[in-house]
Write a protein that holds these residues in place. Structure first.
Motif, PDB file in Angstrom:
ATOM      1  N   THR A   1      -4.810  -0.788  -1.509  1.00  0.00           N
ATOM      2  CA  THR A   1      -5.221  -2.437  -1.038  1.00  0.00           C
ATOM      3  C   THR A   1      -5.709  -3.084  -1.199  1.00  0.00           C
ATOM      4  OG1 THR A   1      -5.028  -0.520   1.764  1.00  0.00           O
ATOM      5  CG2 THR A   1      -6.305  -2.247   2.230  1.00  0.00           C
TER       6      THR A   1
ATOM      7  N   PHE B   1     -13.984  -3.215  -3.138  1.00  0.00           N
ATOM      8  CA  PHE B   1     -15.178  -2.624  -3.116  1.00  0.00           C
ATOM      9  C   PHE B   1     -15.483  -0.970  -3.815  1.00  0.00           C
ATOM     10  CE2 PHE B   1     -14.520  -5.436   0.526  1.00  0.00           C
ATOM     11  CZ  PHE B   1     -15.376  -5.843   0.927  1.00  0.00           C
ATOM     12  N   LEU B   2     -14.547  -1.102  -4.883  1.00  0.00           N
ATOM     13  CA  LEU B   2     -14.428   0.281  -5.136  1.00  0.00           C
ATOM     14  C   LEU B   2     -15.298   0.105  -6.468  1.00  0.00           C
ATOM     15  CD1 LEU B   2     -10.683   1.311  -5.365  1.00  0.00           C
ATOM     16  CD2 LEU B   2     -13.009   2.917  -4.768  1.00  0.00           C
TER      17      LEU B   2
ATOM     18  N   HIS C   1      -7.381  -5.791   0.397  1.00  0.00           N
ATOM     19  CA  HIS C   1      -9.306  -6.819   0.664  1.00  0.00           C
ATOM     20  C   HIS C   1      -9.692  -5.787  -0.145  1.00  0.00           C
ATOM     21  CE1 HIS C   1      -7.845  -4.674   4.400  1.00  0.00           C
ATOM     22  NE2 HIS C   1      -8.252  -5.280   4.457  1.00  0.00           N
ATOM     23  N   LEU C   2      -9.657  -4.192   0.076  1.00  0.00           N
ATOM     24  CA  LEU C   2     -10.463  -3.441   0.325  1.00  0.00           C
ATOM     25  C   LEU C   2     -10.348  -3.043  -2.051  1.00  0.00           C
ATOM     26  CD1 LEU C   2      -9.351  -1.123   2.212  1.00  0.00           C
ATOM     27  CD2 LEU C   2     -10.623  -2.437   3.027  1.00  0.00           C
ATOM     28  N   ILE C   3      -9.882  -3.225  -2.926  1.00  0.00           N
ATOM     29  CA  ILE C   3      -9.901  -3.131  -4.544  1.00  0.00           C
ATOM     30  C   ILE C   3     -11.541  -3.276  -4.704  1.00  0.00           C
ATOM     31  CG2 ILE C   3      -9.218  -3.883  -6.530  1.00  0.00           C
ATOM     32  CD1 ILE C   3      -5.983  -4.177  -5.120  1.00  0.00           C
TER      33      ILE C   3
ATOM     34  N   HIS D   1      -7.230   5.610  -1.579  1.00  0.00           N
ATOM     35  CA  HIS D   1      -6.435   4.109  -0.460  1.00  0.00           C
ATOM     36  C   HIS D   1      -6.776   2.664  -0.669  1.00  0.00           C
ATOM     37  CE1 HIS D   1      -4.675   8.121   1.921  1.00  0.00           C
ATOM     38  NE2 HIS D   1      -3.829   7.010   2.609  1.00  0.00           N
ATOM     39  N   GLN D   2      -7.621   2.985  -0.973  1.00  0.00           N
ATOM     40  CA  GLN D   2      -8.767   1.774  -0.774  1.00  0.00           C
ATOM     41  C   GLN D   2      -8.167   1.207  -2.355  1.00  0.00           C
ATOM     42  OE1 GLN D   2     -12.544   3.573  -1.458  1.00  0.00           O
ATOM     43  NE2 GLN D   2     -13.566   1.556   0.188  1.00  0.00           N
TER      44      GLN D   2
ATOM     45  N   THR E   1       0.681  -0.818  -0.280  1.00  0.00           N
ATOM     46  CA  THR E   1       0.121   0.062   0.225  1.00  0.00           C
ATOM     47  C   THR E   1       1.054   1.415  -0.199  1.00  0.00           C
ATOM     48  OG1 THR E   1      -1.842  -0.790   1.287  1.00  0.00           O
ATOM     49  CG2 THR E   1      -1.851   1.316   1.864  1.00  0.00           C
TER      50      THR E   1
ATOM     51  N   LEU F   1      -9.642   8.680  -0.016  1.00  0.00           N
ATOM     52  CA  LEU F   1      -9.903   7.007   0.811  1.00  0.00           C
ATOM     53  C   LEU F   1      -9.949   6.800  -1.332  1.00  0.00           C
ATOM     54  CD1 LEU F   1     -12.234   5.695   1.983  1.00  0.00           C
ATOM     55  CD2 LEU F   1     -14.193   6.748   1.018  1.00  0.00           C
ATOM     56  N   TYR F   2     -10.461   6.960  -1.887  1.00  0.00           N
ATOM     57  CA  TYR F   2     -10.885   6.091  -3.443  1.00  0.00           C
ATOM     58  C   TYR F   2      -8.744   5.510  -3.564  1.00  0.00           C
ATOM     59  CZ  TYR F   2     -14.971   7.798  -4.292  1.00  0.00           C
ATOM     60  OH  TYR F   2     -16.127   8.962  -4.709  1.00  0.00           O
TER      61      TYR F   2
ATOM     62  N   THR G   1     -19.682   4.730  -6.741  1.00  0.00           N
ATOM     63  CA  THR G   1     -17.762   4.985  -6.322  1.00  0.00           C
ATOM     64  C   THR G   1     -17.610   5.265  -8.025  1.00  0.00           C
ATOM     65  OG1 THR G   1     -17.169   3.525  -4.993  1.00  0.00           O
ATOM     66  CG2 THR G   1     -15.561   4.394  -6.708  1.00  0.00           C
TER      67      THR G   1
END
Length: 451
Positions: free
Chosen positions: A291, A297-298, A293-295, A287-288, A258, A284-285, A303
């Motif tokens: 990362t 969610f975009l 395990h957060l990708i 950082h996601q 990250t 925010l976008y 979004t």
């Protein structure tokens, strides 16, 4: 050449899983005495980035060649919407990079201890429970171990980080206990009937202890994909070991990915750029997107709408147009894989290239080792400080540590060894196998419990 370096057609997905070796480890078939009724058991190192299994029958313990001849399996699942199949490990990553339509999930272990564990996520036309997804991966590890032993395996020692959740208060302790409970329940649901846990650094110490001739005070340093874990142990050959202290923090290899991504590729997408008004873009976008395990969610219409609004107000719209393209084409994991590859390459090379030409023609980001070292410096220092705190809580001064036993893939990070040596200058450094010391130790723990 790296299988990530070029596109050669979908046949690559079938060949990619074979591009690995067994690291010289003992993966010979298990053998027991003639007529033995020994039941198989195993130790499972379920890691954020990679996982491994060590299986045994009676006194015989072996690392399982879990993907081809390799003894590690990337902690990745790909739900292939075209074939309606599910792929794991290197095969999962290969199918994703070959642009099959589907959903890639990595860093599954990071969900344990987080609020996400009780939620569902979109997989194709349906929603799937995160517990069920982790369960599928654990079940696949179990299935491959059973294929190796030729027996059903119902007894397991599971590795766990010293802390699933950072913090020392009561709420943190409860959250940590819940995370272990979730992992236990998931393992039970896959058919394990007898389940024990061992801290991952203590498992690594078992592997190290096997080669000792004299007693030592050892600080085991296990830097994995999601956590950094420490155990201070007095190891005594032929006698019971004395555990003096344990500690850890929620920093690992995916955090280093990250940091490098934010320092490099995310700048090409507009991170830290400005609106026409002069205000800095929200982060925010980015950082996601950096990362693992957060990708996923975009990849929502909400979004896309938000990024389009940013794009309309951006001072440099070429950057935000690229960001919009990445999200609309769901290329986030492709970027993350390229950044991770660059991090690994910089362990040996002074500079490398992050080639993202598959997303946009000519998109290449040159990166030098000092950029990586600077990007992760604060995280590395926090890891080193946590190691010192662990030793001090054990009632020891830094000079009392005789050996630093380093294991985990992220111990190869440039600058890490120097940082930990600076805290414990009198200790000698011993490297275990970066990817299998914990699994080997868990296998030895399972033999002690079940063998």
């Amino acid at each position: 050449p790296s299988p990530f370096s070029s596109k050669t057609g979908r046949c690559k997905a079938q060949n990619f899983a074979r591009l690995c070796d067994g690291s010289g480890l003992n993966t010979a078939p298990l053998q027991t005495k003639r007529g033995s009724m020994s039941q198989a058991y195993c130790g499972i190192d379920f890691g954020t980035s990679n996982s491994a299994v060590c299986a045994g029958m009676g006194d015989a313990v072996r690392l399982v060649p879990i993907e081809g001849e390799a003894v590690t399996l990337p902690s990745a699942i790909f739900f292939n919407e075209e074939t309606k199949g599910v792929a794991y490990g290197r095969q999962a990553i290969a199918e994703y990079l070959d642009h099959y339509d589907g959903r890639l999930m990595r860093a599954l272990k990071s969900i344990l201890g987080s609020s996400l564990i009780g939620e569902t996520t979109q997989v194709g036309a349906r929603r799937k429970d995160f517990r069920a997804i982790i369960g599928m991966y654990i079940a696949e590890l179990k299935r491959r171990a059973e294929a190796f032993t030729g027996q059903t395996i119902e007894r397991v020692v599971l590795g766990r980080p010293v802390r699933f959740v950072d913090g020392d208060d009561v709420a943190d302790a409860r959250a940590d206990a819940r995370a272990e409970g979730e992992l236990r329940a998931i393992a039970e649901a896959q058919g394990f009937r007898e389940i024990a846990f061992e801290y991952e650094p203590l498992a690594a110490a078992r592997d190290y202890r096997a080669g000792l001739n004299t007693a030592e005070t050892v600080l085991v340093v296990d830097i994995g994909g999601g956590t950094s874990d420490f155990s201070v142990v007095e190891l005594h050959p032929g006698e019971a070991d004395r555990i003096l202290g344990n500690g850890g923090c929620h920093i690992g290899g995916t955090d280093f990915d990250t940091r490098l991504s934010l320092a490099t590729v995310m700048r090409d997408l507009g991170f830290r750029s400005r609106y026409k008004s002069g205000l800095e873009m929200p982060g925010l976008y980015y950082h996601q997107l950096s990362t693992w395990h957060l990708i996923n969610f975009l990849y929502t219409q909400k979004t896309v709408t938000g990024v389009r609004q940013m794009h309309h107000l951006a001072s440099d719209r070429s950057l935000t147009q690229r960001l919009l393209t990445v999200i609309e084409t769901r290329a986030g994991h492709q970027i993350a894989a390229a950044v991770e590859g660059a991090k690994i390459a910089l362990s040996d090379a002074g500079a490398t290239r992050i080639d993202l030409g598959g997303i946009e023609a000519g998109w290449v980001h040159e990166v030098a080792r000092p950029t990586l070292v600077d990007a992760v410096a604060a995280d590395v220092q926090r890891v080193a400080d946590t190691a010192l705190e662990t030793v001090q809580r054990a009632g020891l001064e830094p000079g009392a540590v005789q050996t630093l036993f380093l294991t985990g893939g992220s111990t190869a990070l440039p600058g890490f060894e120097a940082a930990i040596r600076a805290v414990f200058p009198k200790a000698r450094v011993h490297y275990g196998d970066r990817f299998s010391s914990v699994a080997s130790g868990l296998g030895l723990a399972a033999r002690a419990v079940y063998g």
